[in-house]
Write an enzyme that holds these catalytic residues in place. Structure first.
Site, short mmCIF file in Angstrom:
data_model
loop_
_atom_site.label_atom_id
_atom_site.label_comp_id
_atom_site.label_asym_id
_atom_site.label_seq_id
_atom_site.Cartn_x
_atom_site.Cartn_y
_atom_site.Cartn_z
N THR A 121 0.73 -1.25 -0.06
CA THR A 121 0.08 0.05 -0.20
C THR A 121 0.83 1.32 -0.09
OG1 THR A 121 -1.91 -1.16 1.27
CG2 THR A 121 -1.68 1.36 1.26
N CYS A 122 2.01 1.27 0.93
CA CYS A 122 2.83 2.67 1.00
C CYS A 122 3.33 2.97 -0.23
CB CYS A 122 3.79 2.09 1.86
SG CYS A 122 4.85 3.43 2.16
N VAL A 149 -21.25 12.51 9.37
CA VAL A 149 -21.99 12.38 8.21
C VAL A 149 -23.22 11.55 8.46
CG1 VAL A 149 -22.21 11.68 6.03
CG2 VAL A 149 -20.29 12.90 6.71
N HIS A 154 23.97 27.95 10.22
CA HIS A 154 23.14 29.32 10.25
C HIS A 154 23.20 29.65 8.59
CE1 HIS A 154 21.29 33.03 10.79
NE2 HIS A 154 22.10 33.48 10.06
#
Length: 464
Positions: A40-41, A232, A438
């Protein structure tokens, strides 16, 4: 009858990686998969949705490029090509898994497997395999919510939605969890009208409340309609979705041309012979296992979604590798589920590991937090993606990191740093003393650690 040392039933991330590791450990191994390798993944989940989200983000970025001084004129998207590329990526990766199995000496059977006995598996081709160790890795399926009208044309689950070749004009998403929010982000980025209907009182309910709050605001500001605390009641022809609050005080409806049922997933444990060999399952159908994924039946293991521990591909992989080492007699450690990261690929991205602030407080510990807002991060500012924060939850007495919650660019990548620190039992002070490069978004991790002690130099003084 062909005999193997170990047979893995299911070729998703947990299954195929387990099979390779078993072979690496010297065991004669077979992998049985009835559909595409990768499960599935790779074919119907993680990878296809990320391909879609990346395409939608490119389109959105291109539309806003003039804000950065880049004028490219009118921008459009070709939905059919977006889907074609998604399919091509999945196919290439699936083929790669097949190559890896062959390369590592795993015998692959493209068939459905059913347990005849503890050590015997019958294939849909008629062949029977025998083994000493059986590893079940059959995964999960989209949950089928009992809503009147769920069988109407245009009402789809995530698998069917991924196969659609045309882009909807208004999609109604039933469920505000990870699947629902990611698809909402995808379609919203393509200028599709999106409505989310969630029964709980907030979307992404398992996440930290601060995370849920900012993502709700971000999605709402981008035009997504979100209805929480409502269920729903029925879907009528014409795809009119009727909803009401649990107490009946609020009701309404919304109409779309596609309705996605994103109500979670259920274990794929039916009709594979588990009852025949006596494997115990809980009331929800998940296989019961111990810390090393052993079932109650000797020699039979269950990894990944089907055991219900955490329905994440990387958990399945981790469990598969641990089981493969355990079977081979090597040192094997059960996964610490508090150190497993979870990610949501919306925009901004979300990543978390460990406890939320709310759950940490109920443990009885003296809990502290440190938060750094990305409005103070230079790299995020240069990208125009400075909406979000990095938040650390820790034990004041020991400085142990109990959890981390990130909302912002690269969050799904940066969370791995916190996982490593937690796994090595690092402290808040040690994390804060690690010099971060940084300018990077990663500096927000260091600043959040400093904020735990009230001394972040790139944030305003904390309010007393």
């Amino acid at each position: 009858m062909t005999k193997f040392d170990a047979i893995v039933l299911g070729g998703g991330p947990g299954g195929y990686e387990c099979a390779i590791r078993l072979s690496q450990n010297g065991l004669k191994t077979a992998l049985v998969e009835e559909a595409e390798l990768g499960g599935t993944c790779l074919n119907r989940g993680c990878i296809p949705t990320k391909s879609l989200l990346h395409a939608a983000e490119l389109y959105h970025t291109a539309k806003g490029s003039s804000d950065f001084g880049v004028d490219i004129g009118d921008v459009s998207f070709n939905y059919e090509k977006i889907i074609e590329r998604k399919d091509a990526v999945a196919k290439q990766l699936s083929n790669g898994v097949g190559f890896l199995q062959k390369n590592h000496g795993v015998t692959v059977f493209n068939a459905r497997g059913t347990l005849l006995e503890t050590q015997k598996i019958e294939l849909s081709t008629g062949e029977t395999l025998e083994c000493t160790h059986t590893i079940l890795a059959t995964g999960s399926l989209p949950a089928n919510i009992p809503i009147p009208g769920i069988d109407l044309p245009g009402v789809v689950d995530s698998t069917a939605l991924l196969d659609m070749k045309t882009c909807p004009e208004h999609i109604v998403i039933v469920g505000g969890g990870v699947i629902g929010v990611e698809f909402a982000t995808f379609f919203n980025r393509l200028d599709v009208k999106v409505t989310i209907i969630e029964m709980l009182d907030r979307i992404l309910e398992p996440m930290d409340q601060d995370v849920s709050k900012i993502i709700t605001a971000e999605l709402t500001n981008r035009g997504i309609d979100i209805h929480v605390g409502v269920k729903v009641d029925a879907i009528e022809p014409g795809l009119k979705v009727n909803y009401s609050s649990v107490d009946g005080s609020v009701s309404g409806y919304v109409e779309g041309d596609t309705v996605l049922i994103a109500g979670g997933r259920v274990p794929n444990t039916q009709n594979i012979g588990l009852e025949k060999v006596g494997v115990h399952m809980n009331k929800k159908g998940f296989v019961e296992v111990d810390g090393l994924c052993r079932t109650n039946v000797p020699g039979v293991f269950a990894i990944g979604d089907m055991n219900g521990e955490m329905l994440l591909a990387h958990v399945a992989s981790g469990q598969g590798l641990a089981v493969a080492d355990f079977i081979a007699g090597k040192p094997a450690k059960q996964l610490n589920l508090n150190h497993i990261p979870s990610c949501v690929y919306c925009s901004p991205e979300i990543a978390m590991v460990g406890l939320t602030e709310e759950k940490a407080k109920v443990t009885g510990r003296d809990v502290g937090t440190g938060m750094f807002n990305l409005s103070g991060n230079g790299r995020a500012m240069t990208m125009g993606e400075n909406s979000g924060f990095f938040k650390l939850v820790y034990d004041k007495a020991t400085e142990e990191i109990l959890g981390c919650h990130m909302v912002g660019p690269y969050a799904t990548e940066l969370i791995a740093e916190i996982v490593a620190v937690m796994e090595c039992e690092g402290t808040i002070t040690e994390l804060g003393k690690a010099v971060h490069p940084h300018p990077t978004v990663s500096e927000a991790i260091m600043e959040a650690a400093h904020a735990c002690h009230g001394n972040s130099v790139n944030a305003p003084k904390p309010r007393k």
